[in-house]
Design an enzyme around this catalytic site. Sequence first.
Site: not given
Length: 685
Positions: A521, A312, A385
């Site tokens: 994460d 990521d 988003r």
Amino acid sequence: MNMPATKAVVVKTPEQPKTAISALWRPALVQAFVKLDPRQLQRSPVMLVVELTAIFTTVLCFIPDHAVPTFVAAQIALWLWFTVLFANFAEALAEGRGKARADSLKAGSEGLSARRKTTNGTFQVVPATSLRKDDVVRVEAGEMIPGDGEVIEGIAAVNEAAITGESAPVIRESGGDRSAVTGNTRLVSDWLLVRITANPGESTLDRMIALVEGAKRQKTPNEVALDILLIGLTLIFLLVVVTLQPFAHFANGNLPLVFLVALLVTLIPTTIGGLLSAIGIAGMDRLVRLNVIAKSGRAVEAAGDVHVLLLDKTGTITFGNRRCSAVYAAPGVSAKELAEGALFASLADDTAEGKSIVEYLRSLHPQPEPSPEVLTAVPFSAETRLSGVDYQGRVYRKGAVDSLLAFVGLNRADLAPTLSREIDKIAQSGGTPLLVCADGKLLGVIHLKDVVKPGIRERFAELRKLGIRTVMVTGDNPLTAAAIAAEAGVDDVLAEATPEKKLARIRHEQNDGRLVAMCGDGANDAPALAQADVGMAMNDGTQAAREAANMVDLDSDPTKLLDVVQIGKELLVTRGALTTFSIANDVAKYFAILPALFASIYPQLGVLNVMHLSSPQSAILSAIVFNALIIVVLIPLALRGVRVQAVSAAALLRRNLLIYGLGGILVPFVGIKAIDMLLTALHLV
Ligand SMILES: Nc1ncnc2c1ncn2[C@@H]1O[C@H](COP(=O)(O)OP(=O)(O)OP(=O)(O)O)[C@@H](O)[C@H]1O
Ligand SMILES: [K+]
Ligand SMILES: [Mg+2]
């Protein structure tokens, strides 16, 4: 309310001194005898067989046999016991290294108390061990966080030294990707409201303790497979030894029972059988010392064979505190209008990005703010988003360029050239541009800045040498992705990735037969972390990621996967090398001993007696002594692991076959001959 401070305990991560082994051998020696208990030994079938033969031979010592002097039989029995003890000793040594760490971790968690929220909203002091999932606790500066959890309110600095050994405090806050806290770490400032996410026995600390206390660990599928192979070989050699007697009888000879039993033990794969468990435990121990917690040994072994590493971007490759560094108004939009739009769109956004925008605007463009109650929050999601608020019938939004353009029904080509250029400039610098709109009107762009973690590039180059491809997967736009990718030196990029796209990419790689590792994460990384063969979560990420992953890096350093790969490879190679050595050894012993044994019965076999051992009983005793001592000799290698250089798997295999295969055949000839000469000189046979 009377709220006594929770017990404050500082647990230092013990530095493993170089002399660890010499300090550990005493307790390991004691453990070697304790482990003679057949109930414990049954985990290692080969060693259980050796113990049975040791018992049998000990009994035979009391039944006089004119073919074998009792003092030779007694020596054979003794060395058979030594064989088991040496294997037990190896395992105990491997366990001992983790035990000290486990003890100090346990000591730190004892007697901890927590302030639990009751149904009527007050707080009650309870022992930390009584906390269950979904309990809410309040922790204040100076106190230990009583369990793993997620911050639901507050922001504070936490010292995680007890778990990670790193004493620089880290910031934990609600919302966003920095919300997970670990039990037994200390709050050094402010206060937090924490929702507990692990039941007793399931926390990071518990997992760490279980991991370093090797005894309770599960065998990996690879170990089970190897065990089955070893049992198979043991049965084959049992058959071989049993059928020897008829051959001897056929020639009117007789092979003493003690010799047959001893021969069996020299032939079965005792070297690897005795060291297998120690190799596994030592591998996990290396991992724990790296500050990585694995939920299974299987994940570590998979790491040794990984082909692709997905990472990521934000928080993994970069530090992850994407912060607002500038805003640019669209042509015809005033600075004030943009500042208001961007501020309103962020007032209800509790991600780190959102908070940084509010902070930035408050200091540079102070303005009146509506109170939070009158805003209808539209929280950020990795799917849309976008984030923002609805306020007094007006729609304020901000988000990824493509998503926001779609939201207002525009194409990239519709953008004013100056705004478009500004967006590209931000992206090309590795920043993240966020478009802002109010009621469908584009107001401008926000520049979120992030920094690539140092040293990443070099580590990726090393991964490449090991044949591992790195792919950055990010929800960010392609330009930003490309800029960060170039700076970090990854091999491939997947931009504008939703959680589904990340998952699909992993499935695609796996369908092509590749083992995939993933570092992430965020909550949006969780599905991918769960799907990957090796899923490594950053400890400072979200609880969702930590739960989905099969490994957690306490230092939140994605490049550590390189070390994990190294450990996985070392584990596989060490096990393979010692299995090769063990089996080659046994083959060699077969040819070394049989001619000596049968020399008197079949004199023609004399030509095969290349070793010229002094007598059949010396041959058999020397072989037994060699068989026991080789375990001791190989303990350091089993614990340290075979070093793995960054070379191709084929080259590695070739080299190991040469060293451990050829070595395994030659070493017993030399060793047994030397022991034979020594025993003869000492008149022990
Ligand atoms: N608070 C926010 N409000 C609006 N849009 C955001 C916010 N945070 C991020 N974005 C936009 O959404 C995109 C996806 O963010 P997200 O955190 O899901 O990325 P990701 O998939 O985790 O990838 P990475 O962490 O590598 O950037 C970001 O690139 C940014 O354009
Ligand atoms: K053996
Ligand atoms: Mg992320």
